[in-house]
Design a protein around this motif. Structure first.
Motif, PDB file in Angstrom:
ATOM      1  N   SER A 181       0.937  -1.107  -0.121  1.00  0.00           N
ATOM      2  CA  SER A 181       0.027  -0.037   0.042  1.00  0.00           C
ATOM      3  C   SER A 181       0.723   1.350  -0.013  1.00  0.00           C
ATOM      4  O   SER A 181       0.533   2.314  -0.740  1.00  0.00           O
ATOM      5  CB  SER A 181      -0.942   0.019   1.101  1.00  0.00           C
ATOM      6  N   THR A 182       1.882   1.178   0.779  1.00  0.00           N
ATOM      7  CA  THR A 182       2.916   2.433   0.825  1.00  0.00           C
ATOM      8  C   THR A 182       3.133   2.734  -0.673  1.00  0.00           C
ATOM      9  O   THR A 182       3.455   3.736  -1.101  1.00  0.00           O
ATOM     10  CB  THR A 182       4.127   2.207   1.791  1.00  0.00           C
ATOM     11  N   PHE A 183       3.524   1.655  -1.465  1.00  0.00           N
ATOM     12  CA  PHE A 183       4.062   1.678  -2.835  1.00  0.00           C
ATOM     13  C   PHE A 183       3.114   2.316  -3.672  1.00  0.00           C
ATOM     14  O   PHE A 183       3.443   3.244  -4.269  1.00  0.00           O
ATOM     15  CB  PHE A 183       4.623   0.332  -3.455  1.00  0.00           C
ATOM     16  N   VAL A 184       1.755   1.881  -3.550  1.00  0.00           N
ATOM     17  CA  VAL A 184       0.827   2.378  -4.258  1.00  0.00           C
ATOM     18  C   VAL A 184       0.413   3.662  -4.065  1.00  0.00           C
ATOM     19  O   VAL A 184       0.198   4.355  -4.847  1.00  0.00           O
ATOM     20  CB  VAL A 184      -0.416   1.227  -4.330  1.00  0.00           C
ATOM     21  N   PHE A 185       0.384   3.899  -2.892  1.00  0.00           N
ATOM     22  CA  PHE A 185       0.060   5.325  -2.430  1.00  0.00           C
ATOM     23  C   PHE A 185       1.134   6.341  -3.142  1.00  0.00           C
ATOM     24  O   PHE A 185       0.846   7.528  -3.755  1.00  0.00           O
ATOM     25  CB  PHE A 185       0.101   5.523  -0.758  1.00  0.00           C
ATOM     26  N   ALA A 186       2.514   6.045  -3.147  1.00  0.00           N
ATOM     27  CA  ALA A 186       3.587   6.865  -3.369  1.00  0.00           C
ATOM     28  C   ALA A 186       3.461   6.828  -5.049  1.00  0.00           C
ATOM     29  O   ALA A 186       3.727   8.122  -5.612  1.00  0.00           O
ATOM     30  CB  ALA A 186       4.823   6.194  -3.162  1.00  0.00           C
ATOM     31  N   VAL A 187       3.367   5.892  -5.652  1.00  0.00           N
ATOM     32  CA  VAL A 187       3.335   6.136  -7.252  1.00  0.00           C
ATOM     33  C   VAL A 187       2.001   6.763  -7.614  1.00  0.00           C
ATOM     34  O   VAL A 187       1.876   7.290  -8.904  1.00  0.00           O
ATOM     35  CB  VAL A 187       3.443   4.864  -8.140  1.00  0.00           C
ATOM     36  N   SER A 188       0.859   6.465  -6.855  1.00  0.00           N
ATOM     37  CA  SER A 188      -0.441   6.987  -7.326  1.00  0.00           C
ATOM     38  C   SER A 188      -0.190   8.572  -7.420  1.00  0.00           C
ATOM     39  O   SER A 188      -0.921   9.327  -8.187  1.00  0.00           O
ATOM     40  CB  SER A 188      -1.561   6.709  -6.441  1.00  0.00           C
ATOM     41  N   TYR A 189       0.523   9.029  -6.397  1.00  0.00           N
ATOM     42  CA  TYR A 189       0.809  10.623  -6.396  1.00  0.00           C
ATOM     43  C   TYR A 189       1.175  10.989  -7.531  1.00  0.00           C
ATOM     44  O   TYR A 189       1.091  12.255  -7.919  1.00  0.00           O
ATOM     45  CB  TYR A 189       1.534  10.950  -5.189  1.00  0.00           C
ATOM     46  N   THR A 201      -0.853  18.300  -7.609  1.00  0.00           N
ATOM     47  CA  THR A 201      -1.202  19.271  -6.132  1.00  0.00           C
ATOM     48  C   THR A 201      -0.060  19.152  -5.476  1.00  0.00           C
ATOM     49  O   THR A 201       0.120  18.027  -4.505  1.00  0.00           O
ATOM     50  CB  THR A 201      -2.649  18.552  -5.780  1.00  0.00           C
ATOM     51  N   GLU A 202       0.683  20.114  -5.200  1.00  0.00           N
ATOM     52  CA  GLU A 202       1.823  20.305  -4.287  1.00  0.00           C
ATOM     53  C   GLU A 202       1.447  21.016  -3.006  1.00  0.00           C
ATOM     54  O   GLU A 202       0.823  22.067  -3.418  1.00  0.00           O
ATOM     55  CB  GLU A 202       2.814  20.996  -4.969  1.00  0.00           C
ATOM     56  N   GLY A 203       1.634  20.519  -2.009  1.00  0.00           N
ATOM     57  CA  GLY A 203       1.452  21.293  -0.575  1.00  0.00           C
ATOM     58  C   GLY A 203       2.125  20.666   0.260  1.00  0.00           C
ATOM     59  O   GLY A 203       2.785  19.500   0.279  1.00  0.00           O
ATOM     60  N   ARG A 204       2.244  21.188   1.447  1.00  0.00           N
ATOM     61  CA  ARG A 204       3.036  20.881   2.582  1.00  0.00           C
ATOM     62  C   ARG A 204       2.520  19.164   3.066  1.00  0.00           C
ATOM     63  O   ARG A 204       3.471  18.745   3.490  1.00  0.00           O
ATOM     64  CB  ARG A 204       2.859  21.949   3.757  1.00  0.00           C
ATOM     65  N   TRP A 205       1.117  18.965   3.171  1.00  0.00           N
ATOM     66  CA  TRP A 205       0.664  17.924   3.494  1.00  0.00           C
ATOM     67  C   TRP A 205       0.315  16.845   2.532  1.00  0.00           C
ATOM     68  O   TRP A 205      -0.145  16.124   2.674  1.00  0.00           O
ATOM     69  CB  TRP A 205      -0.521  18.337   4.542  1.00  0.00           C
ATOM     70  N   THR A 206       0.405  17.197   1.117  1.00  0.00           N
ATOM     71  CA  THR A 206      -0.144  16.465   0.101  1.00  0.00           C
ATOM     72  C   THR A 206       0.314  15.036  -0.003  1.00  0.00           C
ATOM     73  O   THR A 206      -0.137  14.144  -0.518  1.00  0.00           O
ATOM     74  CB  THR A 206      -0.077  17.253  -1.194  1.00  0.00           C
ATOM     75  N   ARG A 207       1.642  14.799   0.533  1.00  0.00           N
ATOM     76  CA  ARG A 207       2.165  13.583   0.480  1.00  0.00           C
ATOM     77  C   ARG A 207       1.948  12.699   1.602  1.00  0.00           C
ATOM     78  O   ARG A 207       2.753  11.931   1.993  1.00  0.00           O
ATOM     79  CB  ARG A 207       3.557  13.530  -0.132  1.00  0.00           C
ATOM     80  N   SER A 208       1.377  13.184   2.705  1.00  0.00           N
ATOM     81  CA  SER A 208       1.494  12.761   4.097  1.00  0.00           C
ATOM     82  C   SER A 208       0.772  11.412   4.087  1.00  0.00           C
ATOM     83  O   SER A 208       1.165  10.516   4.934  1.00  0.00           O
ATOM     84  CB  SER A 208       0.833  13.769   5.064  1.00  0.00           C
ATOM     85  N   ALA A 209      -0.127  11.299   3.282  1.00  0.00           N
ATOM     86  CA  ALA A 209      -0.783   9.689   3.376  1.00  0.00           C
ATOM     87  C   ALA A 209       0.047   8.675   2.987  1.00  0.00           C
ATOM     88  O   ALA A 209      -0.042   7.574   3.613  1.00  0.00           O
ATOM     89  CB  ALA A 209      -1.893   9.699   2.132  1.00  0.00           C
ATOM     90  N   GLN A 210       1.275   8.917   2.254  1.00  0.00           N
ATOM     91  CA  GLN A 210       2.067   7.564   1.663  1.00  0.00           C
ATOM     92  C   GLN A 210       3.051   7.408   3.097  1.00  0.00           C
ATOM     93  O   GLN A 210       3.350   6.331   3.378  1.00  0.00           O
ATOM     94  CB  GLN A 210       2.717   8.200   0.923  1.00  0.00           C
ATOM     95  N   TRP A 211       2.955   8.534   4.242  1.00  0.00           N
ATOM     96  CA  TRP A 211       3.764   8.173   5.452  1.00  0.00           C
ATOM     97  C   TRP A 211       2.867   7.701   6.491  1.00  0.00           C
ATOM     98  O   TRP A 211       3.216   6.625   7.014  1.00  0.00           O
ATOM     99  CB  TRP A 211       4.245   9.345   5.825  1.00  0.00           C
ATOM    100  N   THR A 212       1.736   8.169   6.651  1.00  0.00           N
ATOM    101  CA  THR A 212       0.654   7.520   7.550  1.00  0.00           C
ATOM    102  C   THR A 212       0.368   6.195   7.124  1.00  0.00           C
ATOM    103  O   THR A 212       0.005   5.248   8.190  1.00  0.00           O
ATOM    104  CB  THR A 212      -0.774   8.757   7.884  1.00  0.00           C
ATOM    105  N   ILE A 213       0.302   5.682   5.692  1.00  0.00           N
ATOM    106  CA  ILE A 213      -0.036   4.224   5.630  1.00  0.00           C
ATOM    107  C   ILE A 213       1.050   3.370   5.807  1.00  0.00           C
ATOM    108  O   ILE A 213       0.642   2.305   6.457  1.00  0.00           O
ATOM    109  CB  ILE A 213      -0.535   4.217   4.007  1.00  0.00           C
ATOM    110  N   ALA A 214       2.300   3.860   5.726  1.00  0.00           N
ATOM    111  CA  ALA A 214       3.279   3.140   6.141  1.00  0.00           C
ATOM    112  C   ALA A 214       3.435   2.848   7.673  1.00  0.00           C
ATOM    113  O   ALA A 214       3.377   1.734   8.149  1.00  0.00           O
ATOM    114  CB  ALA A 214       4.680   3.826   5.694  1.00  0.00           C
ATOM    115  N   VAL A 215       2.938   4.134   8.465  1.00  0.00           N
ATOM    116  CA  VAL A 215       2.966   3.895   9.971  1.00  0.00           C
ATOM    117  C   VAL A 215       1.640   3.041  10.248  1.00  0.00           C
ATOM    118  O   VAL A 215       2.029   1.955  11.337  1.00  0.00           O
ATOM    119  CB  VAL A 215       2.648   5.200  10.347  1.00  0.00           C
ATOM    120  N   ALA A 216       0.713   3.032   9.616  1.00  0.00           N
ATOM    121  CA  ALA A 216      -0.230   2.042   9.936  1.00  0.00           C
ATOM    122  C   ALA A 216      -0.004   0.703   9.815  1.00  0.00           C
ATOM    123  O   ALA A 216      -0.254  -0.235  10.797  1.00  0.00           O
ATOM    124  CB  ALA A 216      -1.714   2.443   8.992  1.00  0.00           C
ATOM    125  N   GLY A 217       0.844   0.459   8.742  1.00  0.00           N
ATOM    126  CA  GLY A 217       1.265  -1.066   8.677  1.00  0.00           C
ATOM    127  C   GLY A 217       2.278  -1.462   9.531  1.00  0.00           C
ATOM    128  O   GLY A 217       2.272  -2.692  10.123  1.00  0.00           O
TER     129      GLY A 217
END
Lengths: 399, 72
Positions: A181-189, A201-217
């Motif tokens: 999922s981390t890989f798919v989140f990252a490439v989907s961006y 869409t570039e912003g301070r938090w726009t890529r945070s989901a790829q990190w939080t999903i890794a934390v979830a795992g």
């Protein structure tokens, strides 16, 4: 004309691996009908996911990060232990238990070798620090998951205590969430704006989901300490999915290409299943009998539809690139409308219906699983047939 | 004849591709576009061919130089 030389990736290695991954996917579809929700079925789909990620990353890593492209031979040699390991693993789950002891070292060595090679390639790459970090994170999770998997494979063959099989939920959390999922989140961006021709869409938090999903795992992998860790992981995953979808919707609003193409249609359905998988995982922490439904949403819906969807673009592109290198001056069929719309849409409908049916039957009506599996398999075979036709349209071109 | 030069260095994908396609779409009549960028814009090539445009892309220092020509 495209320039030639070492700066250009050879698509043959990645294309070959994607073909192998699709073969595992078809094995998974057949196993779902024949064996139902079994470990054999689950690991056939796992092999599909892993080989697709390995194959795709060999092309994406250089394209995105500026890392040095790898020759096709290196890609194939490094992936061979993984392919063989999964074949032996599936053989073990099919009843030939002695094969577990061959699969375990092959997969562990294969995963570790590929991971070290990948990390070493991107360590010094000049571009995309966030993508590189996400790939490294996913890769480290991959090694951890493979270690647990190898231990359990040896336990299944009786070489280690059977109590170690209790590591299965931790293994699943690392593979499904922290790695894939981390890989798919990252490439989907990168893929969503690329395929829809939209400004990112570039912003301070726009890529945070790829990190939080890794934390979830990683948090989910601590389930052996308490069910609360999986509860927390499901909530983090749920928030991650919502955050990623919000970013993708904002991106799609700015697209140049009016029509949502087939890849993004599959991806849209996949994100819905990611949401359902996270909800179901949360529910399963109180009602463990719902866990198979969560896995069905995650594997059949989220990961498989993401990979199949992106494969329409990636396979078409790799085949187009192969044909362009082989016939530098020939007029090639336009890639933009190369995917048969109707066939891919019908396949998507069947895959969605099959996933929903399989998840519901696992949760409430087990007798309906075979029918749902058959629907899913027809959709899966249809999607692979379309992908094969798409690839052959370019690879089979005569001079 | 239109001549457009783009410096796409420092941009993340797919921004270089989007900027190039937007510039080409806004080009009236024949013209030539050159763009320098850090990555080889591989996903752009089929898009250019679909639009019937001639192009070359060669390594240039630490990046790539793309040249696209439009006849009409």
């Amino acid at each position: 004309m495209i320039s030639s030389g070492e700066s250009v990736s050879d698509p043959a290695g990645s294309g070959g691996l994607l073909a192998v991954s699709l073969a595992f996917f078809l094995c998974g579809c057949i196993a779902l009908i024949v064996h139902g929700a079994s470990l054999l079925t689950l690991h056939a789909f796992a092999a599909f996911t892993v080989m697709a990620v390995v194959g795709a990353s060999n092309q994406l890593v250089p394209v995105l990060t500026g890392a040095r492209p790898a020759p096709a031979r290196n890609v194939i040699v490094l992936s061979a232990p993984l392919v063989l390991g999964f074949i032996f693993l599936l053989g073990g789950f099919a009843g030939f238990h002695g094969l577990f002891s061959i699969a375990a070292p092959l997969l562990f060595v294969g995963v570790t070798a590929w991971s070290i090679w990948t990390i070493n390639r991107i360590r010094t790459a000049p571009l995309e620090a966030q993508t590189r970090a996400a790939v490294v994170t996913a890769t480290v999770a991959f090694i951890a998951a493979a270690t647990l998997g190898a231990i359990m494979a040896l336990a299944l063959d009786g070489r280690l205590p059977a109590a170690l099989l209790l590591l299965a939920p931790a293994h699943a959390s690392l593979v499904i969430i922290a790695f894939a999922s981390t890989f798919v989140f990252a490439v989907s961006y990168r893929f969503v704006p690329m395929f829809s021709l939209a400004h990112t869409t570039e912003g301070r938090w726009t890529r945070s989901a790829q990190w939080t999903i890794a934390v979830a795992g990683v948090v989910g992998a601590l389930i052996f300490l308490s069910a609360w860790y999986m509860r927390a992981a499901a909530v983090i995953a749920l928030v991650s999915v919502i955050a990623a979808v919000v970013v993708h919707v904002q991106t799609l609003k700015k697209r140049m290409r009016k029509k949502i193409d087939v890849s993004l249609r599959y991806a849209s359905a996949a994100w819905v299943f990611a949401f359902l998988a996270a909800c179901c995982t949360l529910l399963a922490t109180w009602h463990p009998d719902k866990a198979p439904a969560a896995v069905a949403f995650a594997i059949l819906g989220w990961l498989s539809l993401s990979i199949l969807g992106y494969s329409y673009k990636v396979v078409g592109f790799l085949a187009w690139e192969y044909a362009r290198r082989k016939h530098p001056t020939a007029k090639l069929p336009a890639l933009g409308n190369a995917v048969p719309e109707r066939a891919s849409n019908i396949s998507l409908g069947l895959l969605i219906a099959g996933t929903v049916g399989a998840a519901l039957s696992m949760a409430i009506a087990p007798q309906a699983l075979r029918a749902a599996a058959a629907i899913y398999a027809v959709g899966g075979f249809g999607a692979v047939a379309v992908l094969t036709q798409l690839g052959w349209r370019y690879v089979g071109l005569k001079a | 004849m239109n001549e457009i030069q783009l410096d796409n260095r420092g941009l993340h994908p797919p921004e270089p591709m989007i900027r190039i396609l937007e510039a080409l779409d806004n080009m009236n009549g024949p013209g030539k576009l050159t763009a320098i960028m850090e990555r080889q814009p591989r996903f752009l090539f089929p898009e250019l061919e679909t639009r019937g445009l001639r192009y070359t892309c060669e390594p240039n220092g630490e990046g790539y130089l793309l040249t696209v020509e439009r006849d009409a």
